[in-house]
Design a protein around this motif. Structure first.
Motif, PDB file in Angstrom:
ATOM      1  N   ILE A   1       0.840  -1.188   0.000  1.00 27.48           N
ATOM      2  CA  ILE A   1       0.000   0.000   0.000  1.00 27.48           C
ATOM      3  C   ILE A   1       0.877   1.240   0.000  1.00 27.48           C
ATOM      4  O   ILE A   1       2.075   1.175   0.276  1.00 27.48           O
ATOM      5  N   GLY A   2       0.281   2.343  -0.350  1.00 29.87           N
ATOM      6  CA  GLY A   2       1.043   3.583  -0.403  1.00 29.87           C
ATOM      7  C   GLY A   2       0.360   4.560  -1.322  1.00 29.87           C
ATOM      8  O   GLY A   2      -0.554   4.208  -2.057  1.00 29.87           O
ATOM      9  N   ALA A   3       0.845   5.794  -1.263  1.00 29.20           N
ATOM     10  CA  ALA A   3       0.216   6.854  -2.042  1.00 29.20           C
ATOM     11  C   ALA A   3       0.568   6.716  -3.525  1.00 29.20           C
ATOM     12  O   ALA A   3       1.406   5.904  -3.914  1.00 29.20           O
TER      13      ALA A   3
ATOM     14  N   GLN B   1      -4.403   1.525  -3.463  1.00 26.42           N
ATOM     15  CA  GLN B   1      -4.472   2.804  -2.760  1.00 26.42           C
ATOM     16  C   GLN B   1      -5.557   2.735  -1.697  1.00 26.42           C
ATOM     17  O   GLN B   1      -5.515   3.459  -0.714  1.00 26.42           O
TER      18      GLN B   1
ATOM     19  N   ALA C   1      -6.263   1.361   1.047  1.00 26.54           N
ATOM     20  CA  ALA C   1      -5.519   0.585   2.044  1.00 26.54           C
ATOM     21  C   ALA C   1      -6.449  -0.201   2.964  1.00 26.54           C
ATOM     22  O   ALA C   1      -6.139  -1.331   3.347  1.00 26.54           O
TER      23      ALA C   1
ATOM     24  N   VAL D   1       4.272  -1.069   3.466  1.00 23.47           N
ATOM     25  CA  VAL D   1       3.893   0.307   3.142  1.00 23.47           C
ATOM     26  C   VAL D   1       5.037   0.953   2.367  1.00 23.47           C
ATOM     27  O   VAL D   1       6.178   0.996   2.837  1.00 23.47           O
TER      28      VAL D   1
ATOM     29  N   GLU E   1       6.689   4.220   0.482  1.00 20.09           N
ATOM     30  CA  GLU E   1       6.664   5.680   0.456  1.00 20.09           C
ATOM     31  C   GLU E   1       7.823   6.139  -0.413  1.00 20.09           C
ATOM     32  O   GLU E   1       8.972   5.795  -0.136  1.00 20.09           O
TER      33      GLU E   1
ATOM     34  N   TYR F   1      -2.951   6.595   5.794  1.00 22.97           N
ATOM     35  CA  TYR F   1      -3.535   5.833   4.699  1.00 22.97           C
ATOM     36  C   TYR F   1      -4.997   5.446   4.903  1.00 22.97           C
ATOM     37  O   TYR F   1      -5.680   5.072   3.982  1.00 22.97           O
TER      38      TYR F   1
END
Lengths: 242, 294
Positions: A41-43, A200, A202, A214, A216, A239
Motif C-alpha cells: 500500500i502507499g500513495a 491505494q 488501504a 507500506v 513511500e 492511509y
C-alpha cells in the motif's frame, strides 16, 4: 520475519529501479509465501506499480534480485515470465478493447493450446465471474468498468497462475463493486492462488491481506501483519484517513 | 454501358493488385505504427521472383506464385530484423527515414547488372490468354486469376486474423504491446509474422501484376506502392477490410479517370483522393475516431 528462501514463492531483494535519472525504487525487499495475500500500500507515485512491472519484466531493474520459486527472474523477457506462473493484472485493467471477451480470455491462456485445459480454466473463471459468461461475444471495449476489472482478472486467471499480481483492482469502482471484487480476490486465494495486491484503498487491502508493506517514495517504510498495520496509528492517519 | 462495365472490370483488376499491397502497409502499421515505404519494393521483388521462377525455372504458375510469396515473406522478415527492429524504441521518424532508405536501397541494388538489371523485362506468359465475351464485356483468364487469387488470399487472411490464436495475438499486440506481453505473447515473433504475411501478399501482388501488365523493372513498385499506401489511408490505416476497400476504390477510380476523363490525370485524381480523405475523415472510411473507454 525473514525465513529461509525456499519458503518463499516470491522474493524481492534490494530492488532498485530508475526511469532515466529518476529513482523509482530505492532497494526494496519483501517476500511472499505460498498461499499468502500480501499487499503493497502507499500513495500515488510511491512505486507500487513499478514494483509489479519490474516483477513481470515490463520494467528493467537497475540492481537487486527478484526470485520466483527460487528462479532468478533477472533478464528474462516479460512474455516468458508470464509463462512461469505469474499473472500481472495491470493498472487500469487494460482489456484488449478491440477483441471480444472470449478472445481476451483465450489470450490469457496464450501459452497453452490444450483445449481441455483452456475449457477447464474458463469454467473456473466463470465460477468467479459469471457475468463474463453472458458477455463472451461482446467486444471488451463495451464492458462497464467493473466488468472490465472482472475480465482483466479472469484473463489473468486463465493462465492458472501460482501468483496473481493485481494492480489497483478497486480503481474507479463503486463501493459495492469494490467489496464484490475483494470478496472474489479472497475466494481466488482460498482456492490456492497466491496474491500480490497493490492498492491505494488501504483499508480494503489490509482487510483481506495477511501481510502488508507500506511504500513511500520508493522505499518500504513499514511492514508486518495486515491486522496490526491496520491498527497502527501512523498507518491510520496516513492511509486510512482516520 | 458495356464500356463502363469493361472499365469497371479493368479497375477491379488493378484494385485487387493494390489491395494485396495495401494489406501489408496496413498490417505493419497496425502492429508497429510504421509506414514501411520499402513495401512497394518488396512487391517489385515479388514480381521478379515470379519472373525467374516462371521464365527460367519453368515452374507451373501456382508453384511460382507460392515461391514468390515465400521469398518475399523471408525478405520482409529480414528487412524488419535488420533495419527496423534496432529502432523499435527510437523516435518514429528514425524508422520512417530508415524505411525510405531501405526503399531506395532495394530499388538501386536490384538495378545493378548482376542483380535484376536496370532494364524493362517482358514478363513470361505462364499460359495463353483466353478472352471470354460476356455480352460485349471481355473478361480474360488473367483477370479471373487476378480476382480469384486476390480474393482467396484476402479470405484466408481474414480467417487467419479473426479465428487463429496468432491472429488474436496480432490484434492484441496492435492494441497494447505491454499488456500483450503480460499474456505471454512474444512481440518480436508477432511482428515478424506480420512482416512475413504482409510481404508475402505483396509478393503475390507482384506476380499478378507481372502477368496482368507484363513489363517489369526495378522501379515498378514505386507508384503501385504509393497508391496502395493511399488506399490503406483511404480505408483507415491499420484496418484490414479498410485496406481492401480503399484499394478497390483506388483501382476503379484510377481506371475510370483514365477512361472517361484523361489518362494524364489518373495519378492526380488518385492522390487528390488522399487529400480529400485527410481533410474530411482523417481516420479513413472505416476508421473510428480514437476514443477509448478507460
Amino acid at each position: 520475519m525473514n525465513q529461509t528462501s525456499f519458503n518463499n514463492l516470491l522474493e524481492v531483494k534490494d530492488l532498485s529501479v530508475h526511469y532515466g535519472a529518476i529513482c523509482a525504487l530505492h532497494g526494496i525487499s519483501f517476500e511472499l509465501k505460498p498461499g499468502e495475500i500480501v499487499t503493497l500500500i502507499g500513495a500515488n507515485g510511491a512505486g507500487k506499480s513499478t514494483t509489479l512491472k519490474t516483477i513481470s519484466g515490463l520494467v528493467k531493474s537497475s540492481s537487486g534480485k527478484i526470485k520466483f520459486q527460487d528462479q532468478d527472474l533477472n533478464g528474462i523477457p516479460a512474455h516468458k515470465i508470464a509463462g512461469l506462473g505469474i499473472s500481472h493484472v495491470p493498472e487500469g485493467r487494460k482489456p484488449f478493447s478491440n477483441l471480444t471477451v472470449y478472445e481476451n480470455l483465450r489470450l490469457g491462456a496464450y501459452n497453452t493450446n490444450n483445449k481441455a485445459e483452456i475449457d477447464a480454466a474458463m469454467t473456473r473463471v466463470f465460477e468467479s465471474f459469471p457475468r463474463l459468461k453472458e458477455r463472451l461475444a461482446q467486444s471488451a471495449g463495451t464492458l462497464s468498468g467493473g466488468e472490465q476489472q472482472m475480465l482483466a482478472m479472469g484473463r489473468g486467471l486463465m493462465a492458472r497462475p501460482k501468483l496473481l499480481m493485481l494492480d489497483e483492482p478497486s480503481m474507479g469502482l463503486s463501493p459495492i463493486l469494490v467489496s464484490e471484487i475483494f470478496a472474489i480476490i479472497k475466494e481466488i486465494n482460498e482456492q490456492g492462488t497466491s496474491i500480490l495486491l497493490v492498492e491505494q484503498n488501504a483499508n480494503m487491502a489490509l482487510s483481506i491481506a495477511q501481510r502488508a508493506y507500506v511504500l513511500e517514495t520508493g522505499s518500504i517504510v513499514l511492514s508486518g501483519n495486515a491486522q496490526e498495520l491496520r491498527e497502527d496509528p501512523k498507518v491510520k492517519s496516513a492511509y486510512l484517513g482516520e | 454501358m458495356t464500356y463502363f462495365l469493361q472499365q469497371l472490370i479493368n479497375g477491379l483488376q488493378l484494385g485487387f493488385v493494390y489491395a494485396l499491397i495495401a494489406l501489408g502497409y496496413t498490417m505493419v502499421y497496425g502492429i508497429v505504427r510504421l509506414i514501411n515505404f520499402a513495401h512497394g519494393d518488396v512487391f517489385m521483388i515479388g514480381a521478379y521472383f515470379g519472373f525467374y521462377l516462371l521464365g527460367r525455372f519453368k515452374l507451373p504458375f501456382p508453384l511460382a506464385m507460392v515461391g514468390a510469396m515465400l521469398g518475399c515473406a523471408i525478405l520482409g522478415i529480414t528487412i524488419e530484423k535488420l533495419a527496423y527492429k534496432p529502432l523499435r524504441n527510437a523516435p518514429r521518424i528514425a524508422a520512417l527515414i530508415t524505411a525510405m532508405g531501405m526503399s531506395l536501397f532495394l530499388e538501386y541494388f536490384t538495378s545493378l547488372k548482376f542483380v535484376f538489371g536496370p532494364n524493362y523485362l517482358a514478363y513470361p506468359r505462364p499460359f495463353p490468354i483466353v478472352n471470354f465475351n460476356l455480352g460485349g464485356v471481355t473478361l480474360s483468364n488473367i483477370q479471373i486469376i487476378v480476382f480469384g487469387v486476390a480474393i482467396f488470399l484476402m479470405v484466408v487472411l481474414q480467417i487467419f486474423v479473426a479465428k487463429t490464436k496468432t491472429g488474436m495475438a496480432m490484434r492484441a499486440v496492435s492494441f497494447d504491446k505491454q499488456t500483450a506481453q503480460l499474456m505471454g505473447i512474444d512481440i518480436s515473433r508477432i511482428i515478424s509474422i506480420t512482416f512475413g504475411i504482409g510481404s508475402g501478399l505483396a509478393g503475390a501482388g507482384g506476380v499478378l501484376y507481372g502477368i496482368a501488365y507484363p513489363q517489369i523493372n526495378p522501379f515498378m513498385g514505386v507508384m503501385p506502392g504509393l497508391k496502395a499506401f493511399v488506399a490503406a489511408v483511404l480505408g483507415g490505416i491499420g484496418i484490414i477490410p479498410g485496406a481492401m476497400l480503399g484499394a478497390i476504390i483506388m483501382g476503379v477510380v484510377e481506371v475510370m479517370t483514365a477512361a472517361f476523363v484523361s489518362s494524364t490525370l489518373r495519378d492526380a485524381v488518385a492522390f487528390g483522393i488522399l487529400i480529400i480523405v485527410l481533410l474530411i475523415k482523417p481516420t479513413g472510411i472505416l476508421g473510428k475516431p480514437a476514443a477509448e473507454k478507460v
